[in-house]
Design a protein around this motif. Structure first.
Motif, mmCIF file in Angstrom:
data_model
loop_
_atom_site.group_PDB
_atom_site.id
_atom_site.type_symbol
_atom_site.label_atom_id
_atom_site.label_comp_id
_atom_site.label_asym_id
_atom_site.label_seq_id
_atom_site.Cartn_x
_atom_site.Cartn_y
_atom_site.Cartn_z
ATOM 1 N N ASP A 105 0.816 -1.216 0.000
ATOM 2 C CA ASP A 105 0.000 0.000 0.000
ATOM 3 C C ASP A 105 0.853 1.271 0.000
ATOM 4 O OD1 ASP A 105 -2.394 -1.312 -0.043
ATOM 5 O OD2 ASP A 105 -2.911 -0.942 2.064
ATOM 6 N N ILE A 106 0.261 2.351 -0.496
ATOM 7 C CA ILE A 106 0.837 3.692 -0.358
ATOM 8 C C ILE A 106 0.060 4.388 0.759
ATOM 9 C CG2 ILE A 106 1.378 5.885 -1.490
ATOM 10 C CD1 ILE A 106 1.302 4.410 -4.157
ATOM 11 N N VAL A 107 0.770 4.756 1.816
ATOM 12 C CA VAL A 107 0.142 5.237 3.048
ATOM 13 C C VAL A 107 0.624 6.649 3.357
ATOM 14 C CG1 VAL A 107 -0.216 4.760 5.510
ATOM 15 C CG2 VAL A 107 0.051 2.859 3.896
ATOM 16 N N LEU A 108 -0.284 7.478 3.872
ATOM 17 C CA LEU A 108 0.045 8.846 4.257
ATOM 18 C C LEU A 108 -0.218 9.049 5.739
ATOM 19 C CD1 LEU A 108 0.638 11.890 3.744
ATOM 20 C CD2 LEU A 108 -1.767 12.121 3.046
ATOM 21 N N ASP A 109 0.779 9.551 6.445
ATOM 22 C CA ASP A 109 0.638 10.013 7.829
ATOM 23 C C ASP A 109 0.701 11.539 7.763
ATOM 24 O OD1 ASP A 109 0.656 10.451 10.547
ATOM 25 O OD2 ASP A 109 2.346 9.131 10.983
ATOM 26 N N MET A 110 -0.454 12.203 7.828
ATOM 27 C CA MET A 110 -0.545 13.629 7.494
ATOM 28 C C MET A 110 0.128 14.551 8.500
ATOM 29 S SD MET A 110 -4.394 14.113 5.929
ATOM 30 C CE MET A 110 -4.075 15.611 4.991
ATOM 31 N N CYS A 111 0.096 14.182 9.775
ATOM 32 C CA CYS A 111 0.698 14.991 10.844
ATOM 33 C C CYS A 111 1.517 14.045 11.711
ATOM 34 C CB CYS A 111 -0.375 15.696 11.656
ATOM 35 S SG CYS A 111 -1.459 16.772 10.697
ATOM 36 N N ALA A 112 2.696 13.683 11.236
ATOM 37 C CA ALA A 112 3.380 12.486 11.724
ATOM 38 C C ALA A 112 4.232 12.668 12.985
ATOM 39 C CB ALA A 112 4.256 11.912 10.614
ATOM 40 N N ALA A 113 4.754 13.877 13.227
ATOM 41 C CA ALA A 113 5.643 14.065 14.376
ATOM 42 C C ALA A 113 4.870 13.876 15.683
ATOM 43 C CB ALA A 113 6.275 15.444 14.320
ATOM 44 N N PRO A 114 5.518 13.337 16.723
ATOM 45 C CA PRO A 114 6.944 13.022 16.825
ATOM 46 C C PRO A 114 7.373 11.718 16.168
ATOM 47 C CG PRO A 114 5.867 12.536 18.890
ATOM 48 C CD PRO A 114 4.830 13.188 18.035
ATOM 49 N N GLY A 115 6.420 10.843 15.800
ATOM 50 C CA GLY A 115 6.810 9.700 15.001
ATOM 51 C C GLY A 115 6.396 8.331 15.502
ATOM 52 N N GLY A 116 5.789 8.247 16.676
ATOM 53 C CA GLY A 116 5.416 6.937 17.207
ATOM 54 C C GLY A 116 4.447 6.184 16.311
ATOM 55 N N LYS A 117 3.392 6.859 15.872
ATOM 56 C CA LYS A 117 2.411 6.186 15.015
ATOM 57 C C LYS A 117 2.993 5.894 13.641
ATOM 58 C CE LYS A 117 -1.736 8.091 17.295
ATOM 59 N NZ LYS A 117 -1.071 9.060 18.196
ATOM 60 N N THR A 118 3.902 6.737 13.160
ATOM 61 C CA THR A 118 4.584 6.469 11.890
ATOM 62 C C THR A 118 5.362 5.156 11.968
ATOM 63 O OG1 THR A 118 4.817 8.531 10.623
ATOM 64 C CG2 THR A 118 6.753 7.160 10.743
ATOM 65 N N LEU A 119 5.986 4.871 13.099
ATOM 66 C CA LEU A 119 6.708 3.605 13.264
ATOM 67 C C LEU A 119 5.742 2.426 13.178
ATOM 68 C CD1 LEU A 119 9.181 4.423 16.202
ATOM 69 C CD2 LEU A 119 9.628 4.498 13.734
ATOM 70 N N VAL A 120 4.568 2.557 13.797
ATOM 71 C CA VAL A 120 3.561 1.491 13.747
ATOM 72 C C VAL A 120 3.103 1.271 12.306
ATOM 73 C CG1 VAL A 120 1.293 0.737 14.551
ATOM 74 C CG2 VAL A 120 2.801 1.993 16.109
ATOM 75 N N LEU A 121 2.837 2.363 11.584
ATOM 76 C CA LEU A 121 2.396 2.253 10.189
ATOM 77 C C LEU A 121 3.494 1.659 9.309
ATOM 78 C CD1 LEU A 121 0.597 5.699 9.640
ATOM 79 C CD2 LEU A 121 -0.423 3.523 10.324
ATOM 80 N N ALA A 122 4.720 2.130 9.495
ATOM 81 C CA ALA A 122 5.836 1.678 8.650
ATOM 82 C C ALA A 122 6.063 0.181 8.776
ATOM 83 C CB ALA A 122 7.108 2.441 9.008
ATOM 84 N N THR A 123 5.966 -0.333 9.991
ATOM 85 C CA THR A 123 6.191 -1.773 10.180
ATOM 86 C C THR A 123 5.026 -2.595 9.649
ATOM 87 O OG1 THR A 123 5.353 -1.586 12.463
ATOM 88 C CG2 THR A 123 7.734 -1.451 12.143
ATOM 89 N N SER A 124 3.863 -1.973 9.458
ATOM 90 C CA SER A 124 2.726 -2.685 8.864
ATOM 91 C C SER A 124 2.931 -2.929 7.373
ATOM 92 C CB SER A 124 1.430 -1.889 9.074
ATOM 93 O OG SER A 124 1.135 -1.749 10.445
#
Length: 260
Positions: free
Chosen positions: A67-86
């Motif tokens: 998938d192509i995924v967007l984290d619109m307001c990503a900082a500080p980054g915790g949820k981005t790590l969860v999404l990236a590993t998915s």
């Protein structure tokens, strides 16, 4: 306690008492206690500590490998790590934050915690999330909008933040939050998913944002029910609150799928 601080506290309490009634004193006490982050390590080079509610919310966004995924307001980054590993072995993640300072912190987090194979598929951008639909439409399979919010837990624990708080703040934030959510609806593909979340306890920043989207974008999306642990269901979406869930949260989230 100084008179100005007492006045700030009274105004704050009055605002949230009107929303939570008899529950407010207990909720307020829970918000004043330190949060209890837990380690998230799945797919990372080392553990990253964040609120369990944040992990649960980010995990509820359906993501398939490739998938192509967007984290619109990503900082500080915790949820981005969860999404990236998915994303596992394929796919792309766009992690966005408009603030250069917050973006710097975001970059350090993804550089430090993601293995290179995953990090190479994460791009950090600096766009204004409220205007996303002007330059990218129907590109993403999934969008996380963890919107800037009142962050009442932080406000209660920081006298400076409390002094800057006013009832109008949640109103101004709600205008921005809706603009971001409307932009997310333009950015996601037909059939794609949007997860809207905040760490606010204000209904004006949570279910009322979805209520407004329902009114102004009727027929373009459907709300998807989530039976997540620790969550209290609301008129739209769910919320995890620390007074009843062992200090977890606060975290509001609502999952939607674009249908038109």
């Amino acid at each position: 306690m100084g008179s100005s601080h007492k006045k700030d506290t009274q105004t704050f309490d009055s605002f949230y008492q009107s929303m939570y009634g008899q529950r407010w004193p207990t909720l307020r006490e829970a918000l004043l206690k330190p949060s209890n982050p837990i380690p998230f390590s799945e797919g990372l080079t080392q553990s990253y500590y964040l609120d369990e509610a944040s992990i649960l919310a980010a995990r509820s966004l359906p993501i398939s490998d490739g998938d192509i995924v967007l984290d619109m307001c990503a900082a500080p980054g915790g949820k981005t790590l969860v999404l990236a590993t998915s994303l596992q072995t394929k796919g792309l993640l766009i992690s966005n934050d408009r603030s250069s300072q917050r973006r710097g912190r975001l970059r350090k987090v993804v550089d430090h915690y993601l293995p290179e194979e995953i990090r190479s598929r994460v791009t950090i951008t600096s766009h204004d999330a409220t205007k996303w639909g002007l330059y990218e439409q129907e590109r993403y399979d999934a969008v996380l909008l963890d919107a800037p919010c009142s962050s009442e837990r932080h406000v209660l624990q920081d006298p400076k933040a409390l002094a800057q708080w006013s009832p109008s703040r949640t109103k101004h934030l709600a205008i921005q939050q809706f603009a971001m959510l409307a932009a997310a609806l333009e950015a996601v593909k037909l059939g794609g998913y949007i997860l809207y979340s905040t760490c606010s306890i204000s209904s004006k920043e949570n279910e009322e944002i979805i209520q407004k989207l329902e009114k102004k974008r009727d027929g373009r999306y459907e709300e998807i029910a989530i039976d997540g642990p620790f969550a209290q269901k609301l008129s739209h979406g769910s919320i995890i609150l620390p007074d009843t869930e062992g200090g977890r949260g606060p975290l509001y989230y609502c999952l939607m799928r674009k249908i038109g």
